[in-house]
Design a protein around this motif. Structure first.
Motif, PDB file in Angstrom:
ATOM      1  N   UNK A   1      13.410 -39.440   2.492  1.00  0.00           N
ATOM      2  CA  UNK A   1      12.624 -39.828   1.326  1.00  0.00           C
ATOM      3  C   UNK A   1      12.105 -38.588   0.605  1.00  0.00           C
ATOM      4  N   UNK A   2      12.148 -38.636  -0.715  1.00  0.00           N
ATOM      5  CA  UNK A   2      11.623 -37.519  -1.501  1.00  0.00           C
ATOM      6  C   UNK A   2      10.100 -37.504  -1.546  1.00  0.00           C
TER       7      UNK A   2
ATOM      8  N   UNK B   1      13.063 -40.438  -7.176  1.00  0.00           N
ATOM      9  CA  UNK B   1      11.955 -41.160  -6.557  1.00  0.00           C
ATOM     10  C   UNK B   1      11.827 -42.566  -7.131  1.00  0.00           C
ATOM     11  N   UNK B   2      12.089 -42.716  -8.435  1.00  0.00           N
ATOM     12  CA  UNK B   2      12.031 -44.052  -9.033  1.00  0.00           C
ATOM     13  C   UNK B   2      13.058 -44.976  -8.389  1.00  0.00           C
TER      14      UNK B   2
ATOM     15  N   UNK C   1      18.995 -35.630 -11.651  1.00  0.00           N
ATOM     16  CA  UNK C   1      18.781 -35.065 -10.317  1.00  0.00           C
ATOM     17  C   UNK C   1      17.343 -34.563 -10.198  1.00  0.00           C
ATOM     18  N   UNK C   2      16.501 -34.977 -11.143  1.00  0.00           N
ATOM     19  CA  UNK C   2      15.082 -34.632 -11.068  1.00  0.00           C
ATOM     20  C   UNK C   2      14.395 -35.454  -9.979  1.00  0.00           C
ATOM     21  N   UNK C   3      13.301 -34.924  -9.483  1.00  0.00           N
ATOM     22  CA  UNK C   3      12.510 -35.630  -8.477  1.00  0.00           C
ATOM     23  C   UNK C   3      12.063 -36.986  -9.006  1.00  0.00           C
TER      24      UNK C   3
ATOM     25  N   UNK D   1       8.818 -28.231  -5.970  1.00  0.00           N
ATOM     26  CA  UNK D   1       9.790 -27.508  -5.146  1.00  0.00           C
ATOM     27  C   UNK D   1      11.192 -28.058  -5.363  1.00  0.00           C
ATOM     28  N   UNK D   2      11.324 -29.393  -5.415  1.00  0.00           N
ATOM     29  CA  UNK D   2      12.644 -29.996  -5.655  1.00  0.00           C
ATOM     30  C   UNK D   2      13.170 -29.604  -7.025  1.00  0.00           C
TER      31      UNK D   2
END
Length: 415
Positions: free
Chosen positions: A16-17, A66-67, A60-62, A24-25
């Motif tokens: 899990x992110x 996460x969504x 590829x963004x956090x 950092x990601x």
């Protein structure tokens, strides 16, 4: 869960992110965007933009990934089990990452390997699980081996490659698939023995146009007139178009758009991949990067198309409607996207997977690339032979489609 260590770098997996800080990601996912924000000249966006690279890829963004997690589009019983690879130094600083998933099927990838799976399983093999490195449900080219800028970037990239191999072995997966990849990932994976696969998409390029009419002026006269007529007819039933972003994206708007998306998705592939919760989650996390084209008639929304905005690219994703009107799909998905890109000085529009009908609307055929590593030597040989012929077919198709483009040929008269 650790997959191995190399020197003082640690390669591990997280499911899990929420365990990974967004900053950092994102420093790994889009280091060019970070450099631009900090005013760095060592790796500013200009050189990347000239090379056709989006320095701030949204998928590829956090926030985007996460969504997908929060809404349950990945994880659980979706068949997309997050297994994000992380490469950290001795202090725990994240140096590299990969958006990787263990898959129990081949849905939602837009690079079709069902025939490989069927052939392998008929021969007695087990194709699933497989390891997929991708932006789920998103046929948009972007970074896949996410490496932060720094003196240890090459080590970190090597750590990701080793981590993919270790995770594949640990999960007893048949293969690793890195889909819709871009340089330098393509070169790295090719050198590591991955097989390269090609396909075609249709992208629109902004040649410094100030208006949509400037773009139309590059088309042959007959094509230009056809598009003008098409745009008029699309809105002839009293339809207006609204462009929504950020705070415009209310829950009521998402209710309407999701109903459009579900109806179209159910008719096209049986089960829509994105649920209603996803649209709320992604809107809250990155609504300013969403561009929603909504068509209204008789006081209500009847159709919509969702786009995501990068540093220099507008990415067309999903469309749907509850009323059928001639050419409305083309207006919302293609013409309005061009209008937006011109107005906001974006370099290009990527209109998603497939669709030769995009050619007549000024979108050019562009090769997309995926890389595949198959553990079984027999399967690898068979797929390598197949891909040699497929790449040749794709190259021929690109040439043939380019020859049918609507753009004026040299020597055509202006009118």
């Amino acid at each position: 869960m650790s997959t191995g260590e190399g020197g003082d770098l640690r390669v591990r997996v997280t499911t899990s992110l929420k365990t990974v800080p967004a900053g950092a990601w994102n420093a790994c996912a889009n280091p060019g965007a970070l450099s631009e924000a900090q005013g760095s000249t060592s790796r500013g966006p200009d050189s990347a933009l000239r090379a056709g690279v989006d320095t701030d890829n949204p998928f590829i963004s956090h926030a985007f990934l996460r969504a997908l997690e929060e809404s349950g589009c990945v994880g659980g019983r979706s068949g997309w089990s997050p297994a994000y690879l992380l490469v950290e130094d001795e202090a725990g600083t994240l140096l590299a990452a990969a958006p990787s998933f263990l898959k129990s099927h081949s849905q939602g990838e837009y690079v079709f390997d069902h025939s490989w799976a069927d052939a392998y399983e008929r021969a007695g093999g087990r194709y699933y699980p497989k390891l997929q490195v991708a932006a789920p449900f998103t046929p948009a080219t972007g970074p896949r081996l996410l490496v932060a800028d720094g003196s240890r970037a090459d080590e970190a990239r090597a750590g990701l490659l080793a981590g993919l191999e270790a995770l594949r072995d640990q999960a007893e997966a048949s293969s690793v698939h890195v889909t819709f990849a871009q340089e330098p990932d393509i070169a790295t994976l090719r050198e590591a023995g991955y097989l390269e696969r090609h396909d075609l998409q249709f992208h629109w390029s902004n040649e410094g146009f100030a208006t949509y009419d400037d773009f139309l002026a590059t088309l042959a006269s007959r094509k230009r007139k056809a598009l003008k007529r098409e745009r008029r007819e699309a809105l002839s039933a009293g339809i207006t178009v609204e462009v929504l972003s950020g705070s415009d994206l209310t829950e009521a708007v998402w209710d309407d758009f999701h109903s459009f998306y579900e109806d179209t998705g159910a008719r096209k592939w049986g089960r829509p991949y994105l649920n209603r919760a996803f649209f709320s989650a992604v809107s809250a996390a990155m609504g300013e990067r969403i561009v929603l084209m909504m068509a209204r008639r008789a006081g209500r929304y009847i159709a919509g198309a969702i786009n995501f905005r990068g540093a220099n690219t507008l990415y067309g994703r999903n469309w749907g409607c509850v009323e059928d009107h001639p050419f409305l799909h083309f207006e919302l998905c293609y013409h309005q996207a061009i209008d937006y890109a011109i107005a906001h000085k974006l370099d290009r529009v990527e209109a998603g997977a497939q669709g030769e009908h995009k050619l007549a609307r000024g979108y050019r055929p562009v090769v997309t690339r995926s890389l595949h590593h198959l553990a079984d030597p027999g399967l690898r040989r068979a797929v390598a032979h197949y891909l040699t012929g497929e790449r040749q077919q794709i190259a021929q198709a690109q040439d043939a489609l380019a020859a049918e483009s609507p753009f004026r040929k040299t020597g055509d008269a202006h009118d």
